[in-house]
Enzyme design. Structure first.
Site: not given
Lengths: 191, 232
Positions: B103, B155
């Site tokens: 991220y 996800h």
């Protein structure tokens, strides 16, 4: 009939999408709800989020939803609608010390069940890593006579009601902490 | 049209305390929730429409000078209410790791490369039929410290508003056949296996674009039913 999609935690890494100021992305909602045409008493709400150890929660997102100063919501289900561009929705992330704040106006009383008025209040949603579905609570205001007759506050055990009431901390300033667990645990709702 | 929000469906959600997910231990409330009626405060909610979305917000592969690395995918579906009716003109926000499982968030320290061509955040608004569509890259799995050798299944995070404060939902979409499902306490926090499966997108040949990208379908059901159903 369709079955609900289950909730999952917002996780620790939402900020660059949901509260992205520090990442240079455009925010469509912030912690400042006041627009040029908003009327009413301007207030600042400051608080901290704490966990069951009393430790600050540095990765929470708080959302608020409120009526305008006349108690009207900017939504099709409220026929009255605000006569300004006040939206009534705000979003803020907590900092390293678990602190958050909102700049808004004090909402007016809102119609309640059976025509009774509800005391001025703000609906609050809390999201965080380790929180698997949104926590739902309300913020009420210290010193409001209407609190005594509020139909939702009346459902809360008397000894816990204070967790929902923001304290006046000066002219136009209120403080209100959110305790996720343990001593002084904030009252959370199922609605 | 007036909506009601029955509580029966809420059993699809995980409990606050799920001990295998260590993060819940100090953050789950211990006192019972107070059940409250649905007043105007709950039956209204923020309405954000097309004005909140920029041209490239729904295509996460076109937000930088170059194209991100990874497997390009199309994620599309419909947002519905509990009667199966579309939820039109509602804002969806998504965020995800890059193809390497990293991220851009400042706190993510996973030893995997950032991609200068990928932020991993998108927005779109559903159309009149409740449809949405994102173009992105398939996120990688990534490690976390919940337990020894803990890895999150790939996800994409979804955030939705729907018709009112009661329909607000934050969730995660998974990919079919992920070997990490059985070991993931966040996925497993949902008690009903059938409800868990509703978070797994389906590979979809119809939305797969030839010689360009695989399509995955993910429909989302938010709270809300018609107050006066046709059938009792």
């Amino acid at each position: 009939m369709a079955d609900l999609t289950p909730s999952q935690t917002v996780g620790p890494y939402f900020a660059y999408a949901l509260t992205p100021r520090d990442y240079g992305r455009v925010e469509f909602v912030t912690g400042n709800l006041v627009t040029p045409s908003t009327t009413g008493e301007r207030i600042r709400i400051e608080g901290r989020v704490r966990d069951g150890d009393g430790a600050p929660v540095p990765d929470a997102m708080i959302e608020i939803w409120q009526a305008d100063a006349e108690g009207r919501y900017a939504h099709p289900a409220d026929e009255r609608r605000p006569n300004s561009d006040f939206v009534g929705f705000g979003r803020a992330a907590t900092g390293a010390d678990g602190a958050f704040f909102f700049e808004t106006i004090k909402p007016g009383p809102v119609p309640g069940p059976d025509g009774a008025a509800q005391a001025p209040h703000i609906s609050v949603g809390v999201f965080a890593r380790g929180v698997l579905k949104r926590l739902h609570t309300r913020l009420y205001f210290d010193g409001e006579a209407a609190n005594a007759a509020d139909p939702v506050l009346a459902l809360v055990p008397a000894e816990r009601r204070a967790t929902l009431v923001a304290r006046k901390a000066g002219e136009g300033r209120y403080t209100w902490d959110i305790v996720l667990q343990g001593e002084g645990e904030t009252v959370f709702f199922e609605a | 049209m007036s909506l009601v929000y029955p509580r029966e469906g809420l059993k699809a959600h995980p409990p606050y305390l799920h001990a295998d997910y260590v993060g819940t231990l100090k953050r789950a409330p211990q006192k019972p929730l107070v059940i409250i009626p649905h007043t105007l405060s709950e039956l209204t909610g923020p309405v954000y429409g097309h004005e909140t979305v920029g041209a490239d917000d729904a295509d996460l592969t076109r937000q930088h000078a170059g194209e991100p690395l990874g497997e390009r995918i199309i994620v599309s579906g419909r947002v519905l209410d509990e009667d199966g009716r579309p939820v039109p003109d509602t804002l969806i926000e998504i965020w995800q790791a890059n193809a390497a499982g990293r991220y851009i968030h400042k706190v993510d320290q996973h030893d995997a490369p950032l991609d200068p061509n990928f932020t991993g955040a998108g927005r779109c608004v559903t159309d009149a039929e409740g449809r949405y569509r994102f173009v992105t890259v398939k996120p990688g799995a990534y490690p976390w410290r919940n337990h020894p050798n803990a890895w999150r299944p790939a996800h994409i995070h979804f955030s939705l508003f729907g018709h009112s404060f009661l329909s607000r939902l934050v969730t995660q979409m998974y990919f079919p056949g992920d070997p990490l499902f059985a070991y993931d306490p966040i996925f497993q926090s949902i008690p009903d296996p059938k409800a868990r499966e509703r978070l797994i997108s389906r590979f979809d040949l119809d939305t797969t674009k030839p010689e360009w990208a695989l399509g995955y379908r993910f429909d989302i059901v938010l709270r809300g039913r018609n107050a006066t159903p046709m059938e009792a």
